[in-house]
Design a protein around this motif. Sequence first.
Motif, PDB file in Angstrom:
ATOM      1  N   GLU A  92      40.005  34.329  43.725  1.00  0.00           N
ATOM      2  CA  GLU A  92      39.188  35.525  43.907  1.00  0.00           C
ATOM      3  C   GLU A  92      38.393  35.829  42.646  1.00  0.00           C
ATOM      4  O   GLU A  92      37.214  36.190  42.711  1.00  0.00           O
ATOM      5  N   LEU A  93      39.018  35.703  41.489  1.00  0.00           N
ATOM      6  CA  LEU A  93      38.330  35.990  40.230  1.00  0.00           C
ATOM      7  C   LEU A  93      37.158  35.030  40.025  1.00  0.00           C
ATOM      8  O   LEU A  93      36.088  35.444  39.560  1.00  0.00           O
ATOM      9  N   TYR A  94      37.357  33.775  40.376  1.00  0.00           N
ATOM     10  CA  TYR A  94      36.321  32.773  40.165  1.00  0.00           C
ATOM     11  C   TYR A  94      35.185  32.888  41.184  1.00  0.00           C
ATOM     12  O   TYR A  94      34.014  32.683  40.844  1.00  0.00           O
ATOM     13  N   MET A  95      35.508  33.256  42.429  1.00  0.00           N
ATOM     14  CA  MET A  95      34.516  33.220  43.501  1.00  0.00           C
ATOM     15  C   MET A  95      33.759  34.530  43.699  1.00  0.00           C
ATOM     16  O   MET A  95      32.699  34.543  44.330  1.00  0.00           O
ATOM     17  N   VAL A  96      34.299  35.645  43.172  1.00  0.00           N
ATOM     18  CA  VAL A  96      33.688  36.956  43.437  1.00  0.00           C
ATOM     19  C   VAL A  96      33.494  37.719  42.132  1.00  0.00           C
ATOM     20  O   VAL A  96      34.387  37.785  41.297  1.00  0.00           O
ATOM     21  N   HIS A 127      37.098  37.026  33.707  1.00  0.00           N
ATOM     22  CA  HIS A 127      36.004  37.437  34.597  1.00  0.00           C
ATOM     23  C   HIS A 127      34.677  37.461  33.840  1.00  0.00           C
ATOM     24  O   HIS A 127      33.644  36.989  34.339  1.00  0.00           O
ATOM     25  N   ASP A 128      34.695  38.005  32.619  1.00  0.00           N
ATOM     26  CA  ASP A 128      33.472  38.056  31.810  1.00  0.00           C
ATOM     27  C   ASP A 128      32.990  36.660  31.451  1.00  0.00           C
ATOM     28  O   ASP A 128      31.781  36.399  31.398  1.00  0.00           O
ATOM     29  N   LYS A 151      24.186  34.696  41.128  1.00  0.00           N
ATOM     30  CA  LYS A 151      25.331  33.798  40.985  1.00  0.00           C
ATOM     31  C   LYS A 151      26.272  33.905  42.153  1.00  0.00           C
ATOM     32  O   LYS A 151      26.862  32.933  42.596  1.00  0.00           O
ATOM     33  N   MET A 152      26.428  35.117  42.686  1.00  0.00           N
ATOM     34  CA  MET A 152      27.311  35.300  43.845  1.00  0.00           C
ATOM     35  C   MET A 152      26.750  34.594  45.065  1.00  0.00           C
ATOM     36  O   MET A 152      27.479  34.148  45.920  1.00  0.00           O
ATOM     37  N   GLU A 153      25.468  34.540  45.183  1.00  0.00           N
ATOM     38  CA  GLU A 153      24.861  33.912  46.338  1.00  0.00           C
ATOM     39  C   GLU A 153      24.769  32.382  46.162  1.00  0.00           C
ATOM     40  O   GLU A 153      24.712  31.679  47.141  1.00  0.00           O
TER      41      GLU A 153
END
Length: 234
Positions: free
Chosen positions: A142-146, A216-217, A232-234
């Motif tokens: 979750e941390l890596y993908m969102v 996360h940062d 980046k999320m997209e």
Amino acid sequence: MELRLHLVHFGVFLVYVCGLCYDVKPPKGSEYESAFWAMGGRFKYLTFIDALLQCGFFGLCVLNDIVGSDTAILSQQSVLQKLRDWLFTSLVFPMGVFVSFIFWVLYAVDRELIFPASLDKWFPSWLNHIMHTLPAVGAFLELYMVCHNYQKGWNLYVPIIVAYFLYLSWICFIAYAANFWVYPVFEVLDFTGRTLFLAALLLPNLIIVFMGQKLHDNVWGIGTEQTQRKGKME
């Protein structure tokens, strides 16, 4: 990326549902039967409480994927996304990593202190990994993908501190009222040892919260433009 993320959310949620619904119970007459069904039932175990939290969180992610939002612009975030980010950053990531880390460290030192070998007869290994491995794996995925919105300052640490002392109070109450400790490790420690051990467990929780924000940062960047983060999320 979006479809893959949705599939991960749904898949992890489904695995947790299967694990929580599995009818695990010690054999009648075994040494674990009375303790397992004693005060609190499964709700006295941090592993089970964490599994409920993780399951609820990934269920929330699935719901947010369908009807919520996924934007770095605060004014455009849905209530579901804000709740998702708050839960993940303050409770889901630190508690998930903590449960997995503490369990497998104690397991490596002496499994009899945390998960005696006799449990293998009625607690399947796949369920053990759902309860004790998936929390950390799911949290890091979750941390890596969102990209999540983190609270500022001590507001980020307050929820896990409150959760820690609530659970600490709960297991101490069980020890007082039902005259047994939830985890075997406390049986081999004296009062001073228990106090020091329980107090020391708060530090890893705080470190994991801090580590989660730093990771996360590193993944999503610090001080980047909102459009870049969204891209980046997209």
